[in-house]
Scaffold this motif. Sequence first.
Motif, short mmCIF file in Angstrom:
data_model
loop_
_atom_site.label_atom_id
_atom_site.label_comp_id
_atom_site.label_asym_id
_atom_site.label_seq_id
_atom_site.Cartn_x
_atom_site.Cartn_y
_atom_site.Cartn_z
N GLY A 19 35.87 35.35 41.91
CA GLY A 19 35.13 36.13 42.61
C GLY A 19 34.81 35.35 44.04
O GLY A 19 35.04 33.90 43.80
N HIS A 75 37.83 45.26 41.82
CA HIS A 75 37.55 43.21 41.56
C HIS A 75 37.81 42.42 40.85
O HIS A 75 38.21 43.19 39.59
CB HIS A 75 35.58 43.79 42.36
N THR A 78 33.33 38.11 38.44
CA THR A 78 32.31 37.75 39.68
C THR A 78 32.45 38.33 41.35
O THR A 78 32.32 36.80 41.94
CB THR A 78 32.14 36.13 39.46
N SER A 79 33.37 39.20 41.28
CA SER A 79 33.21 39.67 42.26
C SER A 79 32.45 40.80 42.42
O SER A 79 31.65 41.67 41.68
CB SER A 79 34.91 39.65 43.00
N GLN A 80 32.77 42.21 43.60
CA GLN A 80 32.25 43.55 44.00
C GLN A 80 32.74 44.24 44.87
O GLN A 80 33.30 43.33 45.65
CB GLN A 80 31.13 43.53 43.85
N LYS A 102 31.94 48.77 40.55
CA LYS A 102 31.26 48.07 39.74
C LYS A 102 31.47 47.37 38.28
O LYS A 102 30.90 48.80 37.78
CB LYS A 102 29.77 47.45 39.93
N TYR A 103 32.48 46.79 37.40
CA TYR A 103 33.07 47.51 36.36
C TYR A 103 31.08 46.46 35.91
O TYR A 103 31.00 45.53 36.02
CB TYR A 103 33.86 46.01 36.11
N TRP A 107 31.02 42.24 37.19
CA TRP A 107 30.88 41.72 38.75
C TRP A 107 29.75 41.10 38.63
O TRP A 107 29.29 40.32 37.89
CB TRP A 107 30.85 42.91 39.10
N HIS A 108 29.73 40.07 39.68
CA HIS A 108 28.78 38.63 39.69
C HIS A 108 27.23 39.49 39.68
O HIS A 108 26.49 38.03 39.09
CB HIS A 108 29.19 38.16 41.10
#
Length: 278
Positions: A19, A75, A78-80, A102-103, A107-108
């Motif tokens: 992320g 993504h 911990t990302s988006q 966004k999974y 995601w974060h």
Amino acid sequence: MLRRSLLALAATAGLAACGSDPRPAPRPSPVPEKKTTTLTGTVEVALNRGGGRALPTKVWLPAATGARPLIYFSHGLTSQPDDYAELLTAWQAAGFVVAAPKYPHTWHEAPEFNADDIVNQPADAQFVITEVLKALPDRIDANRIAAAGHSAGAITTIGLFSGSRDERLKAGVLIAGRQMPQPAPFAGTPSPLLFVQGKLDETVTYEQAYGAYNEVTWPKGFLELPQGTHLPHRDQPAVVAATTTDFWRWTLDGDEAAKTKLPQDVAATGVAGLTSTF
């Protein structure tokens, strides 16, 4: 086989570090009630697979009208999607539709974060592609679809070209991606793949990424950034955007001139190298 591979990588590769930006994304625009061939900018499609896997999907729509190719983007942990906006908007500006969800658990701000849930993301990806095609039929050419991803998103993308092969995909980009310890082989109709790898990446190492590249028997390329880290798209945004965009123009638009530009995109910068069988 794919499940064991994904779980092993999530447990051993430290992918929680993939992320890049913990800041909350700005509120996306709602989906217009009426579809139109002149719609541009970004929209969000509210999707949910099986009622328990929320997959809010941001779609970047190009100014070009009519049906355009779709690039599906995954993504990292911990990302988006908005963390990759600079790259995704470059693809949008080149005339491609880009869809990125966004999974639900990676995601974060996921309510129940679970790195092991990447095993379910290839099925999420197939679902989102299908639903976006339904939502925007006049903006997407269903015969020109590709997939890309970063880190854990590249794992998801590898799944779409191997154990969970989606035959709708014509090409793929793997940013900081690697093969599993017990991988499912790349399978199905040959589709060009482009790997993008920072040589200083300590999360997905250069050797791991190049090992995956070596397993591909289709037309393939390996974009190496000697000073790149786990975020090569941020370390060298210009060369990554230029090279991947010309790759899409070739594989999705049939632009042979764009194919011949690929080595030039890299050589002109002096910060990257390209190996390929294109």
